[in-house]
Design a protein around this motif. Structure first.
Motif: not given
Length: 207
Positions: A38, A47, A49, A86, A89
């Motif tokens: 991204t 990516l 999380r 993203q 995040r």
């Protein structure tokens, strides 16, 4: 769906780690929906999380108080929602790093296979910072991290035998059925398997 040059990287990783590449890419498709990177602040990033309950456990009492006040950490799993995008995040991770960067990195799942930073030591990295720097450097390193995790978790045979339920339980957690994780693995394997040569597990190969 991953483009052809990315599938080639999975083939190379599968050969290096004796993993069925179609099954390996099925895991990555399930975890990342075929998205490799991204764009964040002009740079291609993996990516991520962020898990607030992981972060909470890794902080000193003073830092824990700061993080809880900012709603970055909680003792309860799922209490800190992940932003949908993203970019948001990465902003959250950046702010958590201002409290304790190693703890923030360890509390984040990384890359194409969404491997937790907390596993850095037993996956063979010198530090969590080295693991993060490596996985941010190139797509093959994302696949290497994921492959290493599968092998070191004793999941190689499980994956190669396409035992999706057992793999899902260990890789995704005991609530895997709620997310239909095992079914998604099977569906994604069926999607990718025709694109790869037939795979023979190492213990079935002849000289």
């Amino acid at each position: 769906m991953f483009r052809a040059e990315i599938r080639t990287l999975f083939s190379e990783a599968g050969q290096a780690h004796h993993l069925d590449p179609a099954a390996l890419v099925a895991v990555a498709q399930t975890e990342s929906s075929g998205i490799v990177t991204t764009r964040i602040n002009g740079r291609d990033e993996p990516l991520i999380r962020f898990e607030g309950h992981y972060f909470d456990k890794r902080l000193s009492p003073a830092d824990q108080a700061k993080a809880r006040a900012l709603k970055f950490s909680s003792p309860r799993a799922g209490a800190i929602p992940n932003p949908a995008g993203q970019a948001e995040r990465w902003q959250m991770l950046d702010k958590a790093c201002r409290i304790n960067c190693d703890a923030a990195y360890e509390s984040t799942s990384w890359g194409i296979g969404q491997v937790m930073g907390a596993h850095w030591h037993w996956l063979g990295y010198v530090s969590v910072a080295e693991m993060v720097e490596t996985v941010r450097s190139a797509v093959p390193e994302q696949i290497e991290l994921m492959s290493r995790f599968i092998v070191y978790s004793n999941l190689r045979d499980v994956l190669n035998k396409h035992d999706w339920q057992k793999f899902a339980y260990i890789y995704n957690g005991p609530l895997y059925a709620k997310n239909r994780y095992d079914r998604k693995l099977a569906q994604n394997y069926a999607l990718y398997q025709p694109l790869f040569p037939a795979f023979t597990p190492p213990d079935q190969r002849t000289a």
